[in-house]
Design an enzyme around this catalytic site. Structure first.
Site, PDB file in Angstrom:
ATOM      1  N   LYS A 243      62.780  64.386  43.051  1.00 34.46           N
ATOM      2  CA  LYS A 243      63.831  64.333  44.066  1.00 34.46           C
ATOM      3  C   LYS A 243      64.683  65.602  44.126  1.00 34.46           C
ATOM      4  O   LYS A 243      65.471  65.773  45.051  1.00 34.46           O
ATOM      5  CB  LYS A 243      64.713  63.118  43.815  1.00 34.46           C
ATOM      6  N   TYR A 244      64.515  66.476  43.147  1.00 32.40           N
ATOM      7  CA  TYR A 244      65.228  67.759  43.191  1.00 32.40           C
ATOM      8  C   TYR A 244      64.787  68.584  44.402  1.00 32.40           C
ATOM      9  O   TYR A 244      65.534  69.423  44.899  1.00 32.40           O
ATOM     10  CB  TYR A 244      64.958  68.554  41.909  1.00 32.40           C
TER      11      TYR A 244
ATOM     12  N   VAL B  11      67.725  74.942  39.981  1.00 28.61           N
ATOM     13  CA  VAL B  11      67.702  74.750  41.427  1.00 28.61           C
ATOM     14  C   VAL B  11      68.970  74.090  41.959  1.00 28.61           C
ATOM     15  O   VAL B  11      69.301  74.253  43.146  1.00 28.61           O
ATOM     16  CB  VAL B  11      66.458  73.930  41.835  1.00 28.61           C
TER      17      VAL B  11
ATOM     18  N   ALA C  85      80.441  77.956  32.185  1.00 31.48           N
ATOM     19  CA  ALA C  85      81.765  77.873  32.801  1.00 31.48           C
ATOM     20  C   ALA C  85      82.750  76.999  32.029  1.00 31.48           C
ATOM     21  O   ALA C  85      83.948  77.296  31.986  1.00 31.48           O
ATOM     22  CB  ALA C  85      81.625  77.363  34.236  1.00 31.48           C
ATOM     23  N   TRP C  86      82.275  75.930  31.419  1.00 32.43           N
ATOM     24  CA  TRP C  86      83.171  75.002  30.736  1.00 32.43           C
ATOM     25  C   TRP C  86      83.563  75.486  29.344  1.00 32.43           C
ATOM     26  O   TRP C  86      84.490  74.935  28.738  1.00 32.43           O
ATOM     27  CB  TRP C  86      82.520  73.622  30.634  1.00 32.43           C
TER      28      TRP C  86
ATOM     29  N   GLU D 201      68.334  74.668  26.449  1.00 28.97           N
ATOM     30  CA  GLU D 201      69.572  75.448  26.358  1.00 28.97           C
ATOM     31  C   GLU D 201      69.996  75.651  24.904  1.00 28.97           C
ATOM     32  O   GLU D 201      70.525  76.713  24.548  1.00 28.97           O
ATOM     33  CB  GLU D 201      70.688  74.768  27.140  1.00 28.97           C
TER      34      GLU D 201
ATOM     35  N   ASN E 177      71.964  60.305  38.789  1.00 31.53           N
ATOM     36  CA  ASN E 177      71.451  58.945  39.018  1.00 31.53           C
ATOM     37  C   ASN E 177      70.458  58.894  40.172  1.00 31.53           C
ATOM     38  O   ASN E 177      69.651  57.963  40.269  1.00 31.53           O
ATOM     39  CB  ASN E 177      72.608  57.983  39.280  1.00 31.53           C
TER      40      ASN E 177
ATOM     41  N   ARG F 216      67.108  62.039  38.776  1.00 30.93           N
ATOM     42  CA  ARG F 216      66.398  61.961  37.501  1.00 30.93           C
ATOM     43  C   ARG F 216      65.768  60.595  37.305  1.00 30.93           C
ATOM     44  O   ARG F 216      66.383  59.568  37.598  1.00 30.93           O
ATOM     45  CB  ARG F 216      67.348  62.266  36.334  1.00 30.93           C
TER      46      ARG F 216
END
EC number: 2.4.1.87
Length: 394
Positions: free
Chosen positions: A164-165, A252, A274-275, A343, A388, A391
């Site tokens: 679904k990406y 993506v 960023a976080w 990661e 939700n 994935r």
């Protein structure tokens, strides 16, 4: 007769003592000469070393961009004093010249020509190993473009879209990348997709091209994330290394919003998460279990890097993907999975293979954080994470 023999014996002893006494000053004199020679050589060596240090210091102070602070002068030291870590521009032979399209000789800009950390005193702009952290305002776009326009370079960009990406993110990613990624330069988009029939139609800039490859679908999104390291490495070996000068790998589910240009090019480029860019290493979500190949103990680590964007030369990215995938396979043998999957292994790799350039969070920003004053221009933004919906297993 006995008296004469005694006198003769006494005379021999006296002569022997006389010879011994005369040879002793001669021996001492030779030793002193040797000591003086050694001292002279030491003094001469010290004078030579002092002269080299003075000349070198004058060279450093002659660079106009260097300020009076000690750390700034340290930063501008030539690359051979940097433990083998340089930026892409520094790694080339100093003074190298390239022939421009108009026949002129154009000198390759050195780091201090295009990068000025003093323009952003509000943020960290240089790493402890002297690599630049690229923020808006620290780089001279015009100077870099003038040079790279003569190089006829090609930059690759890999992106994975499965399940679904594809419908949720791929078209927005490609259209925005076509608008903002390496504008004015040749670009090849490498799209890895599990169903080529669902590939959206995207009209690209004449300098940009598209290569689509079908990959195997995985049951778990974690496996998709980790297997991309293997896939990228295979494609680099098969063809990418012969097609591009630099390669970026991106997630993506993000969208370009401003120019992502040649200021980002380097041998090994990492993206600040960023976080976590203001957090201390003790708080980073590194893999902390010793059994994992991605393990980083407390007390170690420099930054927390985001796997959503990384780049470099094909050779450096090949090494990165190989090592990360090797760690993933090692974890599988031990029936363990790193906390943040590929990661976590990426952060372990960068711990021992320092990036030659780091991109600020402006190059991969999450608006859910807000927009603090140090974020001047968002180049790439996270899309809404609809896990939700996209994935198979959350």
């Amino acid at each position: 007769m006995i008296t004469m023999l005694q006198d003769l014996h006494v005379n021999k002893i006296s002569m022997s003592r006389s010879k011994s006494e005369t040879s002793l000053p001669s021996s001492r004199s030779g030793s002193q000469e040797k000591i003086m020679n050694v001292k002279g050589k030491v003094i001469l060596l010290m004078l030579i070393v002092s002269t080299v240090v003075v000349v070198f210091w004058e060279y450093v102070n002659r660079i106009p961009e260097v300020g009076e602070n000690r750390w700034q002068k340290d930063w501008w030291f030539p690359s051979w004093f940097k433990n083998g870590t340089h930026s892409y521009q520094e790694d080339n032979v100093e003074g190298r010249r390239e022939k421009g399209r108009n026949g002129d000789r154009i000198e390759e800009p050195q780091l201090w020509d295009w990068f000025n950390p003093k323009n952003r005193p509000d943020v960290l702009t240089v790493t402890p190993w002297k690599a630049p952290i690229v923020w808006e305002g620290t780089y001279d776009t015009a100077l870099l473009e003038k040079y790279y326009a003569t190089q006829k370079l090609t930059v690759g960009l890999t992106v994975f879209a499965v399940g679904k990406y594809i419908e949720h993110y791929l078209e927005d990613f490609l259209e925005s990348a076509d608008m903002y990624f390496m504008v004015g330069h040749r670009v090849i988009f490498y799209v890895m997709i599990d169903d080529t029939s669902r590939m959206p139609v995207v009209h690209l800039n004449p300098l940009h091209s598209l290569q689509v490859f079908e990959i195997r679908s995985e049951k778990r999104w974690q496996d998709i994330s980790m297997m991309r390291m293997k896939t990228i490495g295979e494609h680099i070996l098969a063809h990418i290394q012969h097609e591009v000068d630099f390669l970026f790998c991106m997630d993506v589910d993000q969208v370009f919003q401003d120019n992502f240009g040649v200021e980002t090019l380097g041998q090994l480029v990492a993206q600040l998460q960023a976080w976590w860019y203001k957090a201390s290493p003790e708080k980073f979500t590194y893999e902390r279990r010793e059994l994992s190949a991605a393990y980083i103990p407390f007390g170690e680590g420099d930054f927390y890097y985001h796997a959503a964007i990384f780049g470099g030369t094909p050779t450096h990215i090949l090494n990165l993907t190989r090592e990360c995938f090797k760690g993933i396979l090692q974890d599988k043998k031990h029936d363990i999975e790193a906390q943040w999957h590929d990661e976590s292994h990426l952060n372990k790799y960068f711990l021992f293979n320092k990036p030659t350039k780091i991109l600020s969070p402006e190059y991969c920003w999450d608006y859910q954080i807000g927009l603090p004053s140090d974020i001047k221009s968002v180049k790439v933004a996270w899309q809404t994470k609809e896990y939700n919906l996209v994935r198979n297993n959350v």
